[in-house]
Design a protein around this motif. Structure first.
Motif, PDB file in Angstrom:
ATOM      1  N   ARG A   1       0.910  -1.315  -0.038  1.00  0.00           N
ATOM      2  CA  ARG A   1      -0.017   0.232  -0.028  1.00  0.00           C
ATOM      3  C   ARG A   1       0.835   1.367   0.044  1.00  0.00           C
ATOM      4  O   ARG A   1       0.478   2.412  -0.452  1.00  0.00           O
ATOM      5  CB  ARG A   1      -0.945   0.074   1.220  1.00  0.00           C
ATOM      6  N   ARG A   2       1.830   1.184   0.894  1.00  0.00           N
ATOM      7  CA  ARG A   2       2.834   2.609   0.977  1.00  0.00           C
ATOM      8  C   ARG A   2       3.393   2.661  -0.398  1.00  0.00           C
ATOM      9  O   ARG A   2       3.240   3.753  -0.740  1.00  0.00           O
ATOM     10  CB  ARG A   2       3.783   2.160   2.084  1.00  0.00           C
ATOM     11  N   SER A   3       3.876   1.663  -1.148  1.00  0.00           N
ATOM     12  CA  SER A   3       4.513   1.972  -2.330  1.00  0.00           C
ATOM     13  C   SER A   3       3.304   2.535  -3.482  1.00  0.00           C
ATOM     14  O   SER A   3       3.738   3.184  -4.017  1.00  0.00           O
ATOM     15  CB  SER A   3       4.989   0.406  -2.763  1.00  0.00           C
ATOM     16  N   LEU A   4       2.376   1.770  -3.168  1.00  0.00           N
ATOM     17  CA  LEU A   4       1.249   2.089  -4.308  1.00  0.00           C
ATOM     18  C   LEU A   4       0.919   3.641  -4.099  1.00  0.00           C
ATOM     19  O   LEU A   4       0.534   4.218  -5.066  1.00  0.00           O
ATOM     20  CB  LEU A   4       0.010   1.238  -4.539  1.00  0.00           C
ATOM     21  N   MET A   5       0.589   4.012  -2.759  1.00  0.00           N
ATOM     22  CA  MET A   5       0.180   5.332  -2.502  1.00  0.00           C
ATOM     23  C   MET A   5       1.423   6.197  -2.604  1.00  0.00           C
ATOM     24  O   MET A   5       0.808   7.478  -3.309  1.00  0.00           O
ATOM     25  CB  MET A   5       0.135   5.475  -0.968  1.00  0.00           C
ATOM     26  N   GLU A   6       2.579   5.795  -2.861  1.00  0.00           N
ATOM     27  CA  GLU A   6       3.685   6.758  -3.145  1.00  0.00           C
ATOM     28  C   GLU A   6       3.431   6.997  -4.611  1.00  0.00           C
ATOM     29  O   GLU A   6       3.550   8.152  -5.216  1.00  0.00           O
ATOM     30  CB  GLU A   6       4.934   6.387  -2.764  1.00  0.00           C
ATOM     31  N   GLN A   7       3.292   5.919  -5.401  1.00  0.00           N
ATOM     32  CA  GLN A   7       3.219   6.168  -6.791  1.00  0.00           C
ATOM     33  C   GLN A   7       2.114   6.768  -7.307  1.00  0.00           C
ATOM     34  O   GLN A   7       2.271   7.702  -8.260  1.00  0.00           O
ATOM     35  CB  GLN A   7       3.387   4.599  -7.524  1.00  0.00           C
ATOM     36  N   LYS A   8       1.029   6.485  -6.742  1.00  0.00           N
ATOM     37  CA  LYS A   8      -0.250   7.134  -7.042  1.00  0.00           C
ATOM     38  C   LYS A   8      -0.275   8.741  -6.728  1.00  0.00           C
ATOM     39  O   LYS A   8      -0.822   9.626  -7.706  1.00  0.00           O
ATOM     40  CB  LYS A   8      -1.317   6.476  -6.344  1.00  0.00           C
ATOM     41  N   SER A   9       0.276   9.136  -5.568  1.00  0.00           N
ATOM     42  CA  SER A   9       0.070  10.323  -5.225  1.00  0.00           C
ATOM     43  C   SER A   9       1.124  11.270  -5.935  1.00  0.00           C
ATOM     44  O   SER A   9       0.915  12.445  -6.157  1.00  0.00           O
ATOM     45  CB  SER A   9       0.323  10.624  -3.605  1.00  0.00           C
ATOM     46  N   PHE A  10       2.272  10.649  -6.399  1.00  0.00           N
ATOM     47  CA  PHE A  10       3.107  11.158  -7.210  1.00  0.00           C
ATOM     48  C   PHE A  10       2.652  11.705  -8.528  1.00  0.00           C
ATOM     49  O   PHE A  10       2.748  12.644  -9.221  1.00  0.00           O
ATOM     50  CB  PHE A  10       4.613  10.568  -7.354  1.00  0.00           C
ATOM     51  N   ALA A  11       2.138  10.489  -9.239  1.00  0.00           N
ATOM     52  CA  ALA A  11       1.597  10.565 -10.520  1.00  0.00           C
ATOM     53  C   ALA A  11       0.326  11.633 -10.815  1.00  0.00           C
ATOM     54  O   ALA A  11       0.548  12.585 -11.641  1.00  0.00           O
ATOM     55  CB  ALA A  11       0.974   9.438 -11.086  1.00  0.00           C
ATOM     56  N   GLU A  12      -0.146  11.674  -9.967  1.00  0.00           N
ATOM     57  CA  GLU A  12      -1.538  12.684  -9.993  1.00  0.00           C
ATOM     58  C   GLU A  12      -1.134  14.134  -9.673  1.00  0.00           C
ATOM     59  O   GLU A  12      -1.557  15.022 -10.447  1.00  0.00           O
ATOM     60  CB  GLU A  12      -2.625  12.330  -8.935  1.00  0.00           C
ATOM     61  N   GLY A  13      -0.020  14.161  -8.781  1.00  0.00           N
ATOM     62  CA  GLY A  13       0.219  15.454  -8.284  1.00  0.00           C
ATOM     63  C   GLY A  13       1.333  15.943  -9.486  1.00  0.00           C
ATOM     64  O   GLY A  13       1.261  17.243  -9.875  1.00  0.00           O
TER      65      GLY A  13
END
Lengths: 593, 593
Positions: free
Chosen positions: B345-357
């Protein structure tokens, strides 16, 4: 073409000035006089830089080739392997009884770093053999030891470890490979294993596969897994080679890196297998070797970072580009070398301070393994078990990052395979994955190791840091400020994180597990901070005692200052992330990602 | 085989709910109604996911092939390029006068992200053409525009940019390629250029090389560099193709990634060249396009992170391994999917929050480029110039890291080329290097952009953050605490770093330059923090206004909370590193490394 210079001087410094190996009471350490270790390291260094390093790019370019069931290793590998065997290197830290030289593991580790820096893919053939031999040594019957070990210690026969299957990696309970008991006490093994390093090749007359499989009718899941010896070619009672066993290579995996190592899909079809240890105790047998195996992978992270750094440094000294903003440094040349630029310095200092700190950390870990194995030291065993996931996870993560930094120094040339910098990153990448992916290391650390033996080992670590600070404070104001104070701050951050886990992990384990990766990294920083404080102390004392090698020790202190000022403070960020808890990490339903 | 789903919904959210493009007074933006942009994005998305994405692995595996001076692109590239041309995509944001559709650059950027996610190596052929055409558009004569642009806008002819030579990359003053003036007003170009993307291939009937060279007898160094058009095949006065020009491909570079793009060594041997703009003003002409080119590379960082994330997410949902520690989530299956595990989750949230930002950041940057080009807005031009090195450097660094995180989710399968995750990392790696290595971006930011126009633009940025916080505070306690407060803290860290540079950089510029890389990253975090605050506000309002799409907006807020709580606090660490100054960075003599 990249080059490699064995860091034997730094190893000697760590062994003798920092770890004081000769002064240790671990059996065998009294032989490790500086002259002796120097002779070993220089000899190994020569072989690695002259024979193995030049084959590194060859292995990457050619890779391994499968033809009619036979795997051909890259040009030159076979000859080099002969030289390695002739030198007796594979048996360096193996028992004399089986043809080894019985040196401490710490020496095998120091030598191993050089082998791995010079040619990681090549070194894996003997590395896997070492691992398999160690498992037989620890859990095999006397007959199994006598049958296999002499040949494996010399690397006449190599070994492999077969755990992974297509649908199961970390979760070995899902394993499907079967072992059918036979009347003669042997088993018949059937199933498919993947990602088998050195699974098949042309450098040894036999390959001894260690295979995890489930005995029919045994317990479900992980509790029904047993360990078997499955030789590629069966061994007759008189030790001669007999019939080909029912094991064959299905294919060679096409990988991102370590092309020189044959990573195979292995098919077992009614292959004769010999049980190692007890039925259904396969995981225990495999995990006995875990600390060593994982320390070895952490060392691979260091090894690639080290050799990549060496090359980046040379390039930064050679490549002329731009001018020093504070005034030309090479006015007679069309431009200054890259190394004048502060941001290049920053990158090089990060690489250098990591490599030297990591080397000390790994060699320290190796002495604890020696203490555990050679002296039965339970505290050392507990502490190194605690630190193993950090050695593996932190050092391979940061080691990999540093290969990327080294590649970056080359600019566009770093991206071109011709310069060899891409290979270091591609080879280093696997170390973050195999032998337990780094996320699993973090889970092991926080979910298991922290609380092991009632939290005794993490307490011992904190005591060790505290004592070091106490024993060395107040003698030198600069040392206190530059080394001890940052270590104290970082160690307190780590303790605060542990406290957060204790207070919040009970009610919701996700509060601990969401911070596990950060914890692994912050713990890694504290360990490297401790190493740097120890190295700083050793260099400070050497200078105070009038060493003739002032450059070395001044440089050591300057490098340590960089780590303490710029890398160690990362603990505060990790703490902030950990203390933010699980809520933001676990907020989404899987469907809403 | 990896797949790609165009994130058109997220793009629509950013364009309309966050950036409110239709409400802008930038010429052309009034046409960007939601239905219209949706139609464009869906159409482009279809082409990228159905035609380009399936060729991504093909391009990586086959690479380009040089035979008798002819470069062959991978199977399927030529057909796909025809489809791209037929759709008019290369001319989307080019002037109608030359066959383009005259849409704002922000639309070209949104479409470009999808092209690049689907197939980065393929997209570079048109990307380079776009860059070369833009340079001719900005600096070419009317005759040059008429001769080249219609064919380049349609991609019947492609373009290249020729800057680098073997001994000079960043430091173009060292350039050796010569231009000899001829009596007819043309020049003869002689020299060697390396790393020329799309330098030669089989997908266009002509290639228009833009080449930097030094006119004989001109000023020394960078001030003597001029820009030339050097067509592969000379163009007759009537527009028909004439004789082959003296330019040829020497070899194709063997690279770590982007194998589908032909990166060539180009040899110029008395080739006919046409001066673009004025003599010795080549750098100015080249740098006019810099903001766009660098934004495009930053976008590549995002594009690979996005597609890698999508695949990691699917794998995390599909792959069964281990059990949720808080209780089985899929008790009917042999194990739970990876996504139950907090560290995944941590990894996916880092990826997702980066991509959208990052997507919001890039599209915001593109609107500023539109404001500058279409409305002559000098403030927007200044601000986007300041932010350009951050878009390029920060987004490619973090984008690359995220491809590594995505690959890690796959465990061992991530290392096997078959799964395609390695390619994303290898392709993304180049974006940190080309168009100015990221260290050079940091230097540009701190050494040049910060103080540009008396520091006006960085002040404008801080004002913008401050106003946003002020205008949106006090309406919702949770929003204040979760979004505005962290943004305020991070922005203050950034200001403190700027202050440190002002106070310490004057006496010793190395105090600023040693912190340049950290400054670039902390500035990047503040920008993404601002984007997340803006997106959070938009979603909060949508929810308050009774949107029917509550899942989307709740997810957006949850993702934003992750970024604010766990990523943005990195600014504090960067500040600590910056404030430690140059001493530890610059301490060593080059010889003592």
């Amino acid at each position: 073409m990249p080059s490699y210079t064995p860091p034997t001087k730094d190893m000697q410094f760590i062994l003798h000035d920092v770890l004081n190996v000769t002064g240790s009471d671990i059996p065998g350490y009294d032989e490790l006089e500086a002259d002796f270790t120097s002779a070993i390291l220089e000899e190994a260094g020569k072989l690695t830089s002259e024979v193995l390093a030049p084959l590194n790019v060859v292995g990457d370019k050619e890779g391994c080739r499968l033809e009619n069931g036979v795997v051909y290793t890259p040009t030159g590998f076979k000859d080099a392997f002969e030289q390695v065997k002739e030198g007796g290197w594979p048996g360096l830290d193996m028992p004399e009884e089986f043809g080894g030289q019985n040196m401490p593991y710490v020496m095998g580790t120091a030598v191993g770093e050089m082998f791995s820096s010079a040619n990681m893919a090549f070194t894996m053939y003997q590395g896997l053999t070492h691992g398999a031999a160690s498992a037989i040594l620890a859990h095999g019957s006397q007959q199994q030891k006598e049958t296999y070990l002499p040949k494996m210690v010399s690397c006449e026969w190599t070994g492999t470890m077969n755990l992974t299957e297509p649908h199961c990696g970390t979760d070995l309970g899902l394993m499907r490979t079967k072992a059918a008991p036979q009347d003669d006490g042997t088993y018949r093994i059937t199933g498919q294993k993947i990602f088998i390093s050195a699974g098949e090749h042309d450098m040894a007359e036999n390959i001894i596969h260690l295979v995890l499989a489930k005995i029919e009718g045994g317990p479900e899941g992980i509790k029904g897994v047993s360990l078997f010896i499955v030789p590629k070619i069966c061994v007759n009672d008189d030790g001669s080679l007999g019939a080909r066993n029912g094991v064959s290579v299905g294919s060679i995996e096409e990988k991102m890196g370590i092309h020189g190592n044959s990573t195979c899909v292995m098919n077992y079809d009614d292959a004769v297998g010999y049980l190692v240890g007890e039925e259904h105790k396969g995981m225990r047998a495999m995990f006995t070797m875990m600390n060593e195996a994982r320390l070895g992978v952490g060392m691979q992270g260091l090894s690639q970072a080290e050799v990549a750094y060496q090359n980046a440094l040379e390039y930064a000294k050679d490549r002329l580009q731009g001018r020093d903003v504070t005034g030309a440094k090479a006015p007679e040349k069309p431009a200054d070398p890259l190394i004048v630029h502060p941001d290049i310095r920053r990158s090089l200092m990060e690489q250098k301070s990591f490599a030297e700190g990591a080397r000390a950390f790994i060699l320290w870990g190796a002495t604890m393994i020696d203490a555990a194995h050679r002296a039965g030291d339970k505290d050392a065993d507990g502490l190194v078990s605690l630190l193993t996931p950090i050695i593996k996870g932190f050092l391979t993560d940061v080691g990999y990052d540093n290969t990327i930094k080294a590649q970056q120094v080359y600019g566009g040339h770093g991206y071109i395979e011709e310069w060899g910098m891409s290979q270091y990153t591609r080879d280093a990448r696997i170390a973050m994955i195999y032998e337990g992916a780094n996320g699993v290391q973090a889970l092991d650390l926080v979910g298991r190791k922290l609380a092991q033996d009632g939290g005794k080992h993490v307490m011992a670590f904190f005591d060790l840091v505290k004592s070091f600070i106490k024993d060395n404070s107040g003698q030198d104001e600069a040392f206190d400020k530059e080394f001890l104070e940052p270590l104290k701050v970082a160690s307190k951050d780590l303790q605060a994180a542990g406290m957060y886990f204790m207070q919040n992990g009970m009610t919701n384990p996700n509060n601990a597990l969401s911070g596990s990766y950060d914890f692994m990294h912050m713990f890694g920083h504290v360990c490297l901070g401790l190493m740097w404080a120890k190295m700083g102390k050793a260099s400070r004392e050497a200078l105070a005692n009038g060493t003739s090698d002032t450059d070395f020790h001044e440089t050591k202190l300057a490098t340590g200052r960089y780590y303490m000022a710029r890398q160690l403070p990362a603990t505060a960020l990790h703490l902030t992330r950990i203390q933010s808890g699980a809520d933001t990490v676990m907020a989404l339903e899987a469907a809403n990602f």
